[in-house]
Scaffold this active site. Structure first.
Site, PDB file in Angstrom:
ATOM      1  N   ASN A 154      74.420 -58.988  55.477  1.00 21.79           N
ATOM      2  CA  ASN A 154      75.437 -59.813  54.818  1.00 21.79           C
ATOM      3  C   ASN A 154      75.967 -60.802  55.860  1.00 21.79           C
ATOM      4  O   ASN A 154      76.731 -60.425  56.738  1.00 21.79           O
ATOM      5  CB  ASN A 154      76.552 -58.879  54.304  1.00 21.79           C
ATOM      6  CG  ASN A 154      77.735 -59.646  53.746  1.00 21.79           C
ATOM      7  OD1 ASN A 154      77.680 -60.867  53.563  1.00 21.79           O
ATOM      8  ND2 ASN A 154      78.812 -58.931  53.470  1.00 21.79           N
TER       9      ASN A 154
ATOM     10  N   LYS B 105      77.946 -63.174  55.530  1.00 20.87           N
ATOM     11  CA  LYS B 105      79.315 -63.651  55.276  1.00 20.87           C
ATOM     12  C   LYS B 105      79.379 -65.173  55.459  1.00 20.87           C
ATOM     13  O   LYS B 105      78.436 -65.871  55.089  1.00 20.87           O
ATOM     14  CB  LYS B 105      80.312 -62.901  56.160  1.00 20.87           C
ATOM     15  CG  LYS B 105      80.140 -61.379  56.006  1.00 20.87           C
ATOM     16  CD  LYS B 105      81.228 -60.552  56.606  1.00 20.87           C
ATOM     17  CE  LYS B 105      80.931 -59.083  56.356  1.00 20.87           C
ATOM     18  NZ  LYS B 105      81.946 -58.189  56.885  1.00 20.87           N
TER      19      LYS B 105
ATOM     20  N   HIS C 196      82.332 -56.726  47.163  1.00 22.17           N
ATOM     21  CA  HIS C 196      82.564 -56.510  48.588  1.00 22.17           C
ATOM     22  C   HIS C 196      84.071 -56.440  48.843  1.00 22.17           C
ATOM     23  O   HIS C 196      84.844 -57.155  48.214  1.00 22.17           O
ATOM     24  CB  HIS C 196      81.938 -57.645  49.407  1.00 22.17           C
ATOM     25  CG  HIS C 196      81.945 -57.345  50.874  1.00 22.17           C
ATOM     26  ND1 HIS C 196      83.061 -57.523  51.653  1.00 22.17           N
ATOM     27  CD2 HIS C 196      80.981 -56.844  51.696  1.00 22.17           C
ATOM     28  CE1 HIS C 196      82.781 -57.152  52.896  1.00 22.17           C
ATOM     29  NE2 HIS C 196      81.530 -56.739  52.949  1.00 22.17           N
TER      30      HIS C 196
ATOM     31  N   GLU D 151      85.895 -57.622  51.009  1.00 14.53           N
ATOM     32  CA  GLU D 151      86.544 -58.902  51.352  1.00 14.53           C
ATOM     33  C   GLU D 151      86.823 -59.726  50.091  1.00 14.53           C
ATOM     34  O   GLU D 151      87.799 -60.468  50.038  1.00 14.53           O
ATOM     35  CB  GLU D 151      85.679 -59.669  52.367  1.00 14.53           C
ATOM     36  CG  GLU D 151      85.777 -59.023  53.747  1.00 14.53           C
ATOM     37  CD  GLU D 151      84.570 -59.215  54.640  1.00 14.53           C
ATOM     38  OE1 GLU D 151      83.740 -60.097  54.370  1.00 14.53           O
ATOM     39  OE2 GLU D 151      84.445 -58.440  55.614  1.00 14.53           O
TER      40      GLU D 151
ATOM     41  N   GLU E 200      81.173 -48.726  51.626  1.00 17.92           N
ATOM     42  CA  GLU E 200      81.659 -49.432  52.802  1.00 17.92           C
ATOM     43  C   GLU E 200      83.139 -49.121  53.008  1.00 17.92           C
ATOM     44  O   GLU E 200      84.003 -49.785  52.405  1.00 17.92           O
ATOM     45  CB  GLU E 200      81.493 -50.942  52.610  1.00 17.92           C
ATOM     46  CG  GLU E 200      80.051 -51.378  52.487  1.00 17.92           C
ATOM     47  CD  GLU E 200      79.863 -52.801  52.989  1.00 17.92           C
ATOM     48  OE1 GLU E 200      79.017 -52.997  53.868  1.00 17.92           O
ATOM     49  OE2 GLU E 200      80.591 -53.700  52.528  1.00 17.92           O
TER      50      GLU E 200
ATOM     51  N   GLY F  18      83.719 -54.498  60.238  1.00 19.96           N
ATOM     52  CA  GLY F  18      84.047 -55.471  61.272  1.00 19.96           C
ATOM     53  C   GLY F  18      84.990 -54.931  62.335  1.00 19.96           C
ATOM     54  O   GLY F  18      85.534 -55.687  63.136  1.00 19.96           O
TER      55      GLY F  18
ATOM     56  N   SER G  53      80.246 -51.494  60.327  1.00 20.65           N
ATOM     57  CA  SER G  53      79.948 -51.381  61.760  1.00 20.65           C
ATOM     58  C   SER G  53      78.623 -50.671  62.049  1.00 20.65           C
ATOM     59  O   SER G  53      78.512 -49.912  63.017  1.00 20.65           O
ATOM     60  CB  SER G  53      81.105 -50.710  62.508  1.00 20.65           C
ATOM     61  OG  SER G  53      82.262 -51.540  62.438  1.00 20.65           O
TER      62      SER G  53
HETATM   63  P1  PGA Z   1      80.170 -55.048  59.528  1.00 22.11           P
HETATM   64  O1  PGA Z   1      80.262 -55.550  57.999  1.00 22.11           O
HETATM   65  O2  PGA Z   1      78.772 -54.521  59.723  1.00 22.11           O
HETATM   66  O3  PGA Z   1      80.461 -56.259  60.354  1.00 22.11           O
HETATM   67  O4  PGA Z   1      81.185 -53.963  59.682  1.00 22.11           O
HETATM   68  C1  PGA Z   1      79.653 -54.844  56.955  1.00 22.11           C
HETATM   69  C2  PGA Z   1      79.919 -55.523  55.648  1.00 22.11           C
HETATM   70  O5  PGA Z   1      80.998 -56.086  55.460  1.00 22.11           O
HETATM   71  O6  PGA Z   1      79.054 -55.525  54.752  1.00 22.11           O
END
Ligand code: PGA
Length: 262
Positions: free
Chosen positions: A9, A11, A101, A103, A171, A177, A217
């Site tokens: 992803n 982003k 997601h 976010e 997740e 992140g 992560s």
């Molecule tokens: P990350 O993000 O690997 O940077 O923690 C995962 C995601 O948001 O899908």
């Protein structure tokens, strides 16, 4: 055992030039065009921002690496300034769309009823949906992990969503992140819960065919442990998918972990 899916992803990252470099590196690793052996025991998906979908489809022509979108609107067209419809992302060559997601939930106010419509729009266009669920740190610490996941599944998924077009990504929001991943045990525990909820929606056999990804992560150093857990069907990777070498290392770790678990 299911073939793992490793999804990146991106982003809101990458210019066109940077994206071309990244995709070339991923292609070289997965297709073996970089000199090494091709990686055939995993499915690999990249989900760039919208402006890169057409050029990345071109860059991936003939590759095993698949293309996905990070979001889409539920209407097929209309007066929705700034939005993009599922048939539009399909036209670029996407096979998958990420929906729900955290976010999108946190920063754009997306909630169950909206996500239910989006999921149905994706499957109606004969694309595969990656539906994301996960609890915040407060919810985990308040002992609400199970109820949150059950609600997020229950308000969006039902039998009319074809199981063969569905992946679920667990997740935990506190792991996204932050550099703080769920332990393999924590991931496995919630994956089992998700599997049992899916069994209640579909049936045990059908639920067993739906891959459940872990995200939050995931890095080259922890991918093998996470991916060796029974019931973990792959990874949704954010930060570590932005460098081809890291993403390829995660894919290799997942393949290695699965072959050892056999
Ligand atoms: P990350 O993000 O690997 O940077 O923690 C995962 C995601 O948001 O899908």
């Amino acid at each position: 055992m299911q073939t793992p899916l490793i999804a990146g992803n991106w982003k809101m990252h990458k210019t066109l030039a940077q994206a071309r470099d990244l995709v070339k590196g991923i292609r070289d690793a997965v297709d073996g065009t970089g000199g090494g052996a091709p990686i055939t025991a995993a499915e690999v998906l990249v989900c760039p921002p919208f402006h890169l979908l057409f050029p990345m489809a071109k860059a991936l022509a003939g590759s095993r690496v698949m293309l996905g979108a990070q979001n889409a609107h539920f209407e097929p067209q209309g007066a929705f300034t700034g939005e993009i419809a599922v048939p539009m992302v399909k036209e670029t060559g996407c096979t998958h769309v990420i929906i729900g997601h955290s976010e999108r939930r946190q920063h754009f106010g997306e909630t169950g009823p909206l996500l239910a419509k989006k999921v149905r729009a994706v499957v109606a266009a004969e694309l595969t949906v990656i539906y994301c669920v996960g609890e915040t740190l407060d919810e985990r610490e308040g002992g609400k992990t199970y109820s949150v996941i059950e609600r997020q599944l229950g308000e969006v998924l039902a039998k009319d969503v074809p199981a063969e077009r569905l992946l679920v990504a667990y997740e935990p929001v506190w792991a996204i992140g932050t550099g703080r991943n769920a332990t393999p045990g924590q991931a496995q525990e919630v994956h089992s819960l998700i599997r049992s909820r899916l069994s209640a929606i579909y049936d045990g056999r059908t639920a067993g065919t739906i891959r459940i990804l872990y995200g939050g992560s995931v890095k080259p150093g922890n991918a093998a442990d996470l991916m060796s857990q029974p019931g973990v069907g792959g990874a949704l990777v954010g930060g570590a998918c932005l460098e081809a070498a890291d993403f390829a290392a995660i894919i290799r770790a997942a393949v290695g972990a699965r072959s050892q678990a056999r």
